[in-house]
Motif scaffolding. Structure first.
Motif, short mmCIF file in Angstrom:
data_model
loop_
_atom_site.label_atom_id
_atom_site.label_comp_id
_atom_site.label_asym_id
_atom_site.label_seq_id
_atom_site.Cartn_x
_atom_site.Cartn_y
_atom_site.Cartn_z
N HIS A 22 0.85 -1.19 0.00
CA HIS A 22 0.00 0.00 0.00
C HIS A 22 0.89 1.24 0.00
O HIS A 22 2.08 1.19 0.31
CB HIS A 22 -0.93 0.02 1.22
N GLY A 23 0.28 2.37 -0.35
CA GLY A 23 1.02 3.63 -0.38
C GLY A 23 1.70 3.85 -1.72
O GLY A 23 1.94 2.92 -2.49
N GLY A 24 2.02 5.10 -1.98
CA GLY A 24 2.67 5.46 -3.23
C GLY A 24 4.02 4.81 -3.39
O GLY A 24 4.80 4.74 -2.44
N ARG A 79 1.11 10.59 -4.64
CA ARG A 79 0.64 11.17 -3.37
C ARG A 79 -0.71 10.61 -2.95
O ARG A 79 -1.04 10.60 -1.76
CB ARG A 79 0.58 12.69 -3.48
N GLY A 130 -1.43 7.54 -3.28
CA GLY A 130 -1.21 6.15 -2.89
C GLY A 130 -1.10 5.16 -4.02
O GLY A 130 -1.11 3.94 -3.78
N VAL A 137 8.01 9.35 -2.02
CA VAL A 137 7.73 7.91 -2.04
C VAL A 137 9.00 7.14 -2.36
O VAL A 137 9.95 7.68 -2.92
CB VAL A 137 6.64 7.58 -3.10
#
Length: 256
Positions: free
Chosen positions: A35-37, A107, A109, A142
């Motif tokens: 998960h996340g950028g 940004r 994700g 990121v």
């Protein structure tokens, strides 16, 4: 971000890989966060790299939004497909919008994919890297994850006929993430390329020897293959660019 076509296209691609009897050697996929950028940085040896590059994130259940040249989006069939998968159009003459789009995706994700060499490497070695990858990752805050593809050039690449015969191995190697700050994009890009060069050599060394005997056209010269050297490949790239310019000029003259 809603994805109506992307999952179906992935299922179709996986079925196609199975039909072609392709074997996959994948290492380091745990480096792609769930998960996340995250920005995936891929080498570029064949026309289908954006398809196979996305597989690096498949174990993490991520959909990768690749940055691709605007001409792909202008295609009557390919364009709608690319837009439906939320890939990012890149205008090589004006890259600010694609830079901003990539940062926005990251940004929010998303996983974004980029080819820092910009074009296919005829030598199958790493060409010069653009600094865009580290600048995008730094701006978005990121991680940047290197991905090396090997074997995709055997299917469809420049200067060689397509070959979709069965039983080919596709190797996908994922390296440890980098965390660029943007303080020195040139130095950080050099570090990225250095790491990917090591990863590429390791991937070539692991590739089944029976599938890349000495003299193979898809093997770099320094590994015993007959691919053009980096220097000769640069000359071929320049010749191709000059020929495209000549054809554009001829068309313009014909329309006037």
């Amino acid at each position: 971000m809603r994805d109506l076509t992307y999952p179906a296209i992935i299922r179709t691609a996986l079925a196609g890989f199975k039909l072609l009897g392709q074997r996959f050697e994948m290492t380091g996929t745990e480096h792609v966060p769930t998960h996340g950028g995250v920005l995936l940085v891929c080498n570029h040896v064949g026309y289908l790299d954006f398809i196979y590059g996305g597989l690096a994130a498949h174990p993490s259940r991520r959909l990768v939004r690749f940055m691709a040249k605007r001409e792909v989006f202008d295609h009557a069939v390919g364009g709608p497909v690319m837009r439906s998968m939320h890939h990012i159009s890149v205008d090589r003459g004006e890259g600010l919008q694609s830079f901003q789009d990539a940062v926005s995706y990251l940004r929010s994700g998303e996983a974004v994919g980029i080819f820092p060499e910009a074009t296919i490497s005829r030598s199958f070695e790493l060409k010069e890297f653009k600094t865009g990858a580290v600048r995008i990752a730094a701006e978005a805050g990121v991680p940047l994850v290197p991905v090396v593809l090997w074997g995709t050039q055997r299917l469809f690449t420049k200067d060689h006929p397509r070959d979709f015969s069965r039983g080919k191995t596709i190797a996908i190697s994922v390296g440890e993430p980098l965390h660029p700050t943007g303080a020195d994009p040139v130095a950080e890009t050099a570090e990225l390329k250095s790491r990917m060069a090591v990863l590429l050599d390791e991937t070539i060394a692991r590739y089944p020897a029976e599938e890349q005997p000495a003299g193979s056209w898809w093997l770099p010269a320094r590994h015993g293959g007959t691919a053009p050297t980096l220097e000769r490949a640069a000359e071929l790239d320049a010749e191709e660019k000059a020929e495209r310019a000549r054809r554009r000029a001829a068309r313009a003259a014909g329309d006037s």
